[in-house]
Design a protein around this motif. Structure first.
Motif, PDB file in Angstrom:
ATOM      1  N   SER A   1     -38.112   1.419 -13.359  1.00  0.00           N
ATOM      2  CA  SER A   1     -37.018   1.383 -12.385  1.00  0.00           C
ATOM      3  C   SER A   1     -35.693   1.608 -13.101  1.00  0.00           C
ATOM      4  CB  SER A   1     -36.993   0.046 -11.630  1.00  0.00           C
ATOM      5  OG  SER A   1     -36.622  -1.011 -12.482  1.00  0.00           O
ATOM      6  N   ILE A   2     -34.784   2.239 -12.386  1.00  0.00           N
ATOM      7  CA  ILE A   2     -33.438   2.514 -12.898  1.00  0.00           C
ATOM      8  C   ILE A   2     -32.450   2.015 -11.850  1.00  0.00           C
ATOM      9  CG2 ILE A   2     -31.818   4.281 -13.680  1.00  0.00           C
ATOM     10  CD1 ILE A   2     -34.282   6.048 -14.285  1.00  0.00           C
ATOM     11  N   LEU A   3     -31.513   1.191 -12.273  1.00  0.00           N
ATOM     12  CA  LEU A   3     -30.554   0.597 -11.344  1.00  0.00           C
ATOM     13  C   LEU A   3     -29.131   0.834 -11.832  1.00  0.00           C
ATOM     14  CD1 LEU A   3     -30.656  -2.846  -9.625  1.00  0.00           C
ATOM     15  CD2 LEU A   3     -28.723  -2.341 -11.122  1.00  0.00           C
ATOM     16  N   GLY A   4     -28.249   1.137 -10.892  1.00  0.00           N
ATOM     17  CA  GLY A   4     -26.823   1.225 -11.170  1.00  0.00           C
ATOM     18  C   GLY A   4     -26.056   0.564 -10.040  1.00  0.00           C
ATOM     19  N   SER A   5     -25.005  -0.174 -10.372  1.00  0.00           N
ATOM     20  CA  SER A   5     -24.236  -0.835  -9.327  1.00  0.00           C
ATOM     21  C   SER A   5     -22.771  -0.938  -9.732  1.00  0.00           C
ATOM     22  CB  SER A   5     -24.797  -2.231  -9.025  1.00  0.00           C
ATOM     23  OG  SER A   5     -24.558  -3.117 -10.097  1.00  0.00           O
ATOM     24  N   ARG A   6     -21.923  -1.073  -8.707  1.00  0.00           N
ATOM     25  CA  ARG A   6     -20.485  -1.236  -8.919  1.00  0.00           C
ATOM     26  C   ARG A   6     -19.948  -2.215  -7.885  1.00  0.00           C
ATOM     27  NH1 ARG A   6     -15.862  -1.078 -12.095  1.00  0.00           N
ATOM     28  NH2 ARG A   6     -14.032  -0.766 -10.763  1.00  0.00           N
ATOM     29  N   PHE A   7     -19.146  -3.161  -8.361  1.00  0.00           N
ATOM     30  CA  PHE A   7     -18.586  -4.196  -7.509  1.00  0.00           C
ATOM     31  C   PHE A   7     -17.101  -4.339  -7.818  1.00  0.00           C
ATOM     32  CE2 PHE A   7     -17.354  -8.605  -8.647  1.00  0.00           C
ATOM     33  CZ  PHE A   7     -17.062  -9.121  -7.395  1.00  0.00           C
ATOM     34  N   SER A   8     -16.296  -4.486  -6.780  1.00  0.00           N
ATOM     35  CA  SER A   8     -14.860  -4.672  -6.967  1.00  0.00           C
ATOM     36  C   SER A   8     -14.339  -5.599  -5.884  1.00  0.00           C
ATOM     37  CB  SER A   8     -14.127  -3.330  -6.919  1.00  0.00           C
ATOM     38  OG  SER A   8     -12.736  -3.514  -7.090  1.00  0.00           O
TER      39      SER A   8
ATOM     40  N   GLU B   1      -1.394 -17.747  -5.751  1.00  0.00           N
ATOM     41  CA  GLU B   1      -2.654 -17.678  -6.493  1.00  0.00           C
ATOM     42  C   GLU B   1      -3.495 -16.501  -5.994  1.00  0.00           C
ATOM     43  OE1 GLU B   1      -4.870 -21.236  -7.071  1.00  0.00           O
ATOM     44  OE2 GLU B   1      -3.133 -22.546  -6.947  1.00  0.00           O
ATOM     45  N   GLY B   2      -4.537 -16.173  -6.744  1.00  0.00           N
ATOM     46  CA  GLY B   2      -5.427 -15.084  -6.352  1.00  0.00           C
ATOM     47  C   GLY B   2      -5.918 -14.343  -7.566  1.00  0.00           C
ATOM     48  N   GLY B   3      -6.452 -13.152  -7.344  1.00  0.00           N
ATOM     49  CA  GLY B   3      -6.931 -12.389  -8.479  1.00  0.00           C
ATOM     50  C   GLY B   3      -7.692 -11.149  -8.087  1.00  0.00           C
ATOM     51  N   ASN B   4      -8.310 -10.552  -9.090  1.00  0.00           N
ATOM     52  CA  ASN B   4      -9.163  -9.386  -8.860  1.00  0.00           C
ATOM     53  C   ASN B   4     -10.216  -9.341  -9.954  1.00  0.00           C
ATOM     54  OD1 ASN B   4      -8.094  -7.370 -11.095  1.00  0.00           O
ATOM     55  ND2 ASN B   4      -6.289  -8.272 -10.114  1.00  0.00           N
ATOM     56  N   THR B   5     -11.360  -8.799  -9.611  1.00  0.00           N
ATOM     57  CA  THR B   5     -12.454  -8.698 -10.569  1.00  0.00           C
ATOM     58  C   THR B   5     -13.345  -7.521 -10.211  1.00  0.00           C
ATOM     59  OG1 THR B   5     -14.262  -9.932 -11.624  1.00  0.00           O
ATOM     60  CG2 THR B   5     -13.980 -10.251  -9.278  1.00  0.00           C
ATOM     61  N   SER B   6     -14.053  -7.014 -11.200  1.00  0.00           N
ATOM     62  CA  SER B   6     -14.980  -5.906 -10.961  1.00  0.00           C
ATOM     63  C   SER B   6     -16.096  -5.969 -11.992  1.00  0.00           C
ATOM     64  CB  SER B   6     -14.266  -4.555 -11.049  1.00  0.00           C
ATOM     65  OG  SER B   6     -13.799  -4.316 -12.369  1.00  0.00           O
ATOM     66  N   ARG B   7     -17.224  -5.369 -11.636  1.00  0.00           N
ATOM     67  CA  ARG B   7     -18.357  -5.312 -12.558  1.00  0.00           C
ATOM     68  C   ARG B   7     -19.161  -4.052 -12.297  1.00  0.00           C
ATOM     69  NH1 ARG B   7     -22.394 -10.114 -14.639  1.00  0.00           N
ATOM     70  NH2 ARG B   7     -23.857  -8.759 -15.752  1.00  0.00           N
ATOM     71  N   THR B   8     -19.519  -3.347 -13.365  1.00  0.00           N
ATOM     72  CA  THR B   8     -20.379  -2.170 -13.298  1.00  0.00           C
ATOM     73  C   THR B   8     -21.630  -2.448 -14.122  1.00  0.00           C
ATOM     74  OG1 THR B   8     -18.450  -0.723 -13.119  1.00  0.00           O
ATOM     75  CG2 THR B   8     -20.537   0.302 -13.730  1.00  0.00           C
ATOM     76  N   ASN B   9     -22.811  -2.205 -13.546  1.00  0.00           N
ATOM     77  CA  ASN B   9     -24.078  -2.496 -14.213  1.00  0.00           C
ATOM     78  C   ASN B   9     -24.962  -1.260 -14.284  1.00  0.00           C
ATOM     79  OD1 ASN B   9     -23.733  -5.487 -14.324  1.00  0.00           O
ATOM     80  ND2 ASN B   9     -23.883  -5.322 -12.111  1.00  0.00           N
ATOM     81  N   PHE B  10     -25.658  -1.104 -15.401  1.00  0.00           N
ATOM     82  CA  PHE B  10     -26.743  -0.131 -15.534  1.00  0.00           C
ATOM     83  C   PHE B  10     -27.940  -0.853 -16.138  1.00  0.00           C
ATOM     84  CE2 PHE B  10     -22.927   2.538 -15.753  1.00  0.00           C
ATOM     85  CZ  PHE B  10     -23.216   3.466 -14.762  1.00  0.00           C
ATOM     86  N   ASN B  11     -29.123  -0.592 -15.589  1.00  0.00           N
ATOM     87  CA  ASN B  11     -30.321  -1.273 -16.062  1.00  0.00           C
ATOM     88  C   ASN B  11     -31.520  -0.344 -15.953  1.00  0.00           C
ATOM     89  OD1 ASN B  11     -31.636  -3.773 -16.971  1.00  0.00           O
ATOM     90  ND2 ASN B  11     -32.666  -3.730 -14.979  1.00  0.00           N
ATOM     91  N   VAL B  12     -32.302  -0.279 -17.022  1.00  0.00           N
ATOM     92  CA  VAL B  12     -33.568   0.461 -17.013  1.00  0.00           C
ATOM     93  C   VAL B  12     -34.670  -0.523 -17.376  1.00  0.00           C
ATOM     94  CG1 VAL B  12     -34.907   2.351 -17.992  1.00  0.00           C
ATOM     95  CG2 VAL B  12     -32.437   2.611 -17.684  1.00  0.00           C
ATOM     96  N   ALA B  13     -35.680  -0.628 -16.518  1.00  0.00           N
ATOM     97  CA  ALA B  13     -36.775  -1.577 -16.743  1.00  0.00           C
ATOM     98  C   ALA B  13     -38.106  -0.856 -16.666  1.00  0.00           C
ATOM     99  CB  ALA B  13     -36.731  -2.699 -15.707  1.00  0.00           C
ATOM    100  N   ILE B  14     -39.032  -1.273 -17.515  1.00  0.00           N
ATOM    101  CA  ILE B  14     -40.369  -0.689 -17.508  1.00  0.00           C
ATOM    102  C   ILE B  14     -41.402  -1.790 -17.706  1.00  0.00           C
ATOM    103  CG2 ILE B  14     -40.280  -0.166 -19.984  1.00  0.00           C
ATOM    104  CD1 ILE B  14     -42.038   2.328 -19.338  1.00  0.00           C
ATOM    105  N   ASN B  15     -42.475  -1.708 -16.942  1.00  0.00           N
ATOM    106  CA  ASN B  15     -43.667  -2.526 -17.153  1.00  0.00           C
ATOM    107  C   ASN B  15     -44.782  -1.577 -17.552  1.00  0.00           C
ATOM    108  OD1 ASN B  15     -42.219  -4.729 -16.394  1.00  0.00           O
ATOM    109  ND2 ASN B  15     -43.347  -5.161 -14.529  1.00  0.00           N
ATOM    110  N   LYS B  16     -45.177  -1.617 -18.793  1.00  0.00           N
ATOM    111  CA  LYS B  16     -46.122  -0.662 -19.351  1.00  0.00           C
ATOM    112  C   LYS B  16     -47.504  -1.283 -19.467  1.00  0.00           C
ATOM    113  CE  LYS B  16     -47.736   2.907 -21.670  1.00  0.00           C
ATOM    114  NZ  LYS B  16     -48.013   4.196 -21.000  1.00  0.00           N
ATOM    115  N   SER B  17     -48.474  -0.701 -18.761  1.00  0.00           N
ATOM    116  CA  SER B  17     -49.856  -1.175 -18.826  1.00  0.00           C
ATOM    117  C   SER B  17     -50.521  -0.617 -20.075  1.00  0.00           C
ATOM    118  CB  SER B  17     -50.618  -0.731 -17.579  1.00  0.00           C
ATOM    119  OG  SER B  17     -51.960  -1.135 -17.644  1.00  0.00           O
ATOM    120  N   ILE B  18     -51.051  -1.523 -20.906  1.00  0.00           N
ATOM    121  CA  ILE B  18     -51.735  -1.101 -22.129  1.00  0.00           C
ATOM    122  C   ILE B  18     -53.245  -1.097 -21.921  1.00  0.00           C
ATOM    123  CG2 ILE B  18     -52.132  -1.676 -24.565  1.00  0.00           C
ATOM    124  CD1 ILE B  18     -49.266  -2.827 -24.571  1.00  0.00           C
TER     125      ILE B  18
END
Length: 738
Positions: free
Chosen positions: A294-301, A330-347
């Motif tokens: 699986s390949i995942l990408g996300s962006r949050f702001s 008071e207050g603020g701002n935040t953001s996050r960008t993620n990339f993830n590659v996952a593999i389950n390999k059957s041996i």
């Protein structure tokens, strides 16, 4: 012809003596089904599928019949004709009677599976509330990470609960606002497929911050259908959600895009002007050798204004309302960008490798004023906390199951590394967000954690013995940019965490467990170098004794008695830029949970948690742990698929708790109920309404004993400062499935 017949007879003879059958169980789209239960009706041997949907069942030969069941799927039978089988299960309505209490350390995860099925979520707050015993509070209207409470811990924003999403860590080490800060708002709730949780220090796969417990979220690999939805509510609230299946109903691969946008002013006198946008894309595939990728990408702001915590005295005097403010800058701002590659390999049938590699870029800027004019009578005490962070990491685990005669042994060997790099992590004294009066802290942080673990499960009949050990190495680097000279500061530390657990399964309906282990949470890099490396990784030691029981087919009862000791630690107070110490603590308590299916449509759940929490070194009467909950309970009734209606009513209750060490200041408890009702028209359009705080309770969502001074006050006052809980809040929604 005669030769061929002899070969065929020999093959049948050999196969008739085969004792092991390997198989895989999938859904209608070819995706593996984890934790399916496989029973040989002849030999009564049984097996469970792993994360790849693969199982290996002993004492099984040709013409034996397998009975297969899995939560959310129709039961089926399969007659063995080969030593390798592929079984497809058809989705079905949820039935509690189908639940199998699995003989494994994570058997409690069936509870969150039940709760997700019977009461779906549509907010990040509701996601966290699916963990039994976990309470949350928000004190920036949805902008900051939630404050968490679990097992007598005021976890703050994540100091003692380890959080992850698809193997991506959520807790931020050495964060500008506080150690372990965990902002889950980048998760779109409709994409959550599974919640894996555990309480205590007993899991070798979990390291930093896993003292009170851990929570792992897994996003969906596929969508059942595409949908778009709109929600409109009080306080100028608007939310739109889109889930788009990109590849259609393909058998071995799937891809989807999910988007979310939220805006609201909240119930406050000063509008919070909150908005958040989320986007997530994920591709998943099942390979020919049963492996998955699986390949995942996300962006949050997100950005917001906030009214902050207000002093009780101003509300009592009638100077401001419960939803007023002292400093609404008071207050603020935040953001996050993620990339993830996952593999389950059957041996092979008994061995597989799972791994993921991830990268996150995270940015954070927060303006707060907790003490008003205590430190600066002219300009006020507003502070800015800011950071720019990059996170890199990889996790890998090899799983192998082996038979030694009648004894089955499961080995899990894991390795991994995580590196956090922050630039210009800042704490400054500011005015109106625009003017910087003083830089209190400013520096670059580089922190690395390398780890390995060995987890074993030895199955001796009905008993599983689970010895394990984890080894962590930390490297802390800090460059203080307020120093005249270039003087990077460095410390390192090794931590060994042994575990030993026992799980006894009398049958599929009754399990006993005894868990024990050591864990830890890391301290802020600035604390580590300031204290010359002392108490870098304070130890937590815990034990649980409990049971999971199905006394009736439609009732599940879980209970546990537990104890947790926490070694002395140094705490970095991000709001003030100082180091404080706290002594040794002990917590002990009782957890009790019920899940009951009244009929095909109605489900009841209850969780109650009692904790006795005290400091060890402090004298009696002055040994209370501030904000540690003594008693919490949650529960509700859910309606599913009754004449196209679904919904439910839920409550949560937290008792009064001490706000300071001598219990002279008390944080008031509360009881809040929410409800929702949905109607599905023509299988495509869903109409719904939801009400938060059904009885319009006046409650304080977060509370702190704080010393503050108003501009016209001659002396400071220490008392409860709070953020008000949401009043009666009505919201309507419509969703179109296609």
């Amino acid at each position: 012809m005669k030769k061929t017949l002899l070969i065929l007879i020999a093959f049948i003879g050999l196969y008739s003596h085969a004792q092991t059958v390997n198989g895989k169980i999938i859904d209608a789209f070819g995706h593996p089904i984890e934790n399916a239960y496989v029973l040989n009706t002849t030999s009564e041997s049984h097996a469970h599928t792993n994360e790849l949907g693969v199982f290996s069942i002993e004492k099984t030969t040709a013409e034996n019949i397998l009975k297969i069941s899995a939560l959310g799927y129709k039961k089926t039978t399969y007659t063995i004709t080969n030593d390798t089988v592929l079984i497809t299960l058809e989705a079905d309505s949820f039935q509690l009677s189908e639940v199998i209490i699995q003989p494994k350390l994570s058997a409690m995860n069936v509870i969150t599976k039940i709760d997700l099925e019977t009461s779906p979520v549509n907010s990040t707050q509701e996601i966290l509330r699916k963990v039994p015993g976990l309470f949350i509070g928000q004190h920036a209207g949805g902008g900051k990470a939630e404050q968490m409470f679990l097992r007598g811990f005021d976890v703050d924003h994540g100091t003692d609960v380890a959080l992850s999403v698809d193997g991506i860590p959520v807790n931020m080490v050495s964060h500008a606002h506080g150690q372990g800060y965990s902002d889950l708002h980048f998760v779109i709730p409709e994409t959550v497929d599974k919640i894996d949780f555990g309480k205590g220090t007993y899991y070798a796969t979990k390291g930093d911050f896993n003292t009170a417990g851990y929570v792992d979220f897994k996003t969906k690999d596929k969508l059942e259908n595409s949908s778009i939805g709109v929600e409109i509510g009080q306080f100028n609230t608007f939310r739109t959600i889109g889930l788009f299946d990109l590849l259609g109903k393909q058998k071995m691969q799937s891809a989807y895009l999910a988007t979310e946008y939220i805006m609201t002013d909240g119930p406050f006198d000063s509008p919070q002007n909150f908005n958040r946008i989320n986007i997530l894309g994920k591709y998943s595939a099942v390979l020919d050798d049963n492996s998955t990728v699986s390949i995942l990408g996300s962006r949050f702001s997100s950005k917001w204004d906030a009214s902050g915590q207000i002093p009780q005295r101003l509300v009592d005097e009638g100077t401001i309302s419960r939803f007023g403010s002292v400093d609404d800058t008071e207050g603020g701002n935040t953001s996050r960008t993620n990339f993830n590659v996952a593999i389950n390999k059957s041996i092979d049938a008994n061995t597989f490798l799972k791994a993921n590699t991830f990268y996150s870029n995270y940015q954070f800027e927060l303006y707060s004023n907790f003490t008003f004019f205590l430190e600066d009578p002219i300009n006020g005490d507003q502070i800015r906390q800011k950071e720019d962070r990059n996170i890199y990491g990889i996790n890998a685990e090899l799983n192998n199951k082996h038979l030694y005669g009648e004894t089955e042994v499961l080995y899990q060997v894991g390795v991994g590394v995580r590196n956090d790099q922050t630039k210009d992590t800042e704490l400054s004294h500011t005015v109106n967000r625009n003017t910087t009066l003083e830089q209190i802290k400013l520096g670059d942080i580089d922190q690395s954690n390398m780890f390995t673990y060995l987890n074993t499960e030895i199955t001796l009949g009905k008993l599983i013995i689970n010895p394990a050990v984890r080894l962590d190495y930390f490297k802390f680097n800090y460059l203080d940019k307020l120093q005249v000279n270039y003087e990077p500061q460095t410390q390192d530390k090794v931590k060994i965490s042994p575990k030993l657990n026992f799980i006894y399964s009398e049958n599929n309906d009754l399990q006993f467990f005894v868990k024990s282990g050591m864990g830890f949470h890391s301290n802020d890099t600035r604390v580590v170098v300031a204290n010359s490396g002392e108490e870098i990784l304070p130890t937590a030691i815990g034990t649980d004794v409990g049971t999971i029981w199905k006394p009736f087919p439609k009732l599940i009862v879980n209970s546990a008695l537990w104890y947790l000791y926490l070694q002395q630690e140094f705490v970095y107070v991000g709001d003030a830029g100082i180091v404080e110490t706290s002594g040794k603590t002990k917590r002990m308590g009782l957890d009790l949970g019920l899940r009951y299916q009244l009929n095909d449509f109605l489900f009841f759940d209850f969780d109650g948690n009692y904790t006795h929490a005290r400091s060890i070194d402090a004298p009696k009467g002055e040994n209370y742990i501030p904000l540690a909950p003594a008693f919490t309970t949650t529960g509700g009734i859910s309606l599913q698929n009754w004449k196209n209606f679904s919904g439910g009513i839920r409550y949560r209750y937290m008792d009064d708790r001490p706000a300071n060490e001598d219990n002279s200041i008390v944080a008031k408890g509360y009881f809040v109920a929410d409800c929702n009702l949905n109607y599905t028209y023509n299988k495509k359009i869903i109409f719904g309404i939801s009400i938060q705080n059904l009885f319009n309770t006046k409650w304080n969502e977060t509370q702190f004993a704080t010393e503050s001074r108003l501009q016209n006050e001659p002396a400071p006052v220490e008392e409860i400062h709070f953020t008000p809980g949401t009043p009666f809040y009505l919201k309507g929604m419509i969703t179109y499935n296609f």
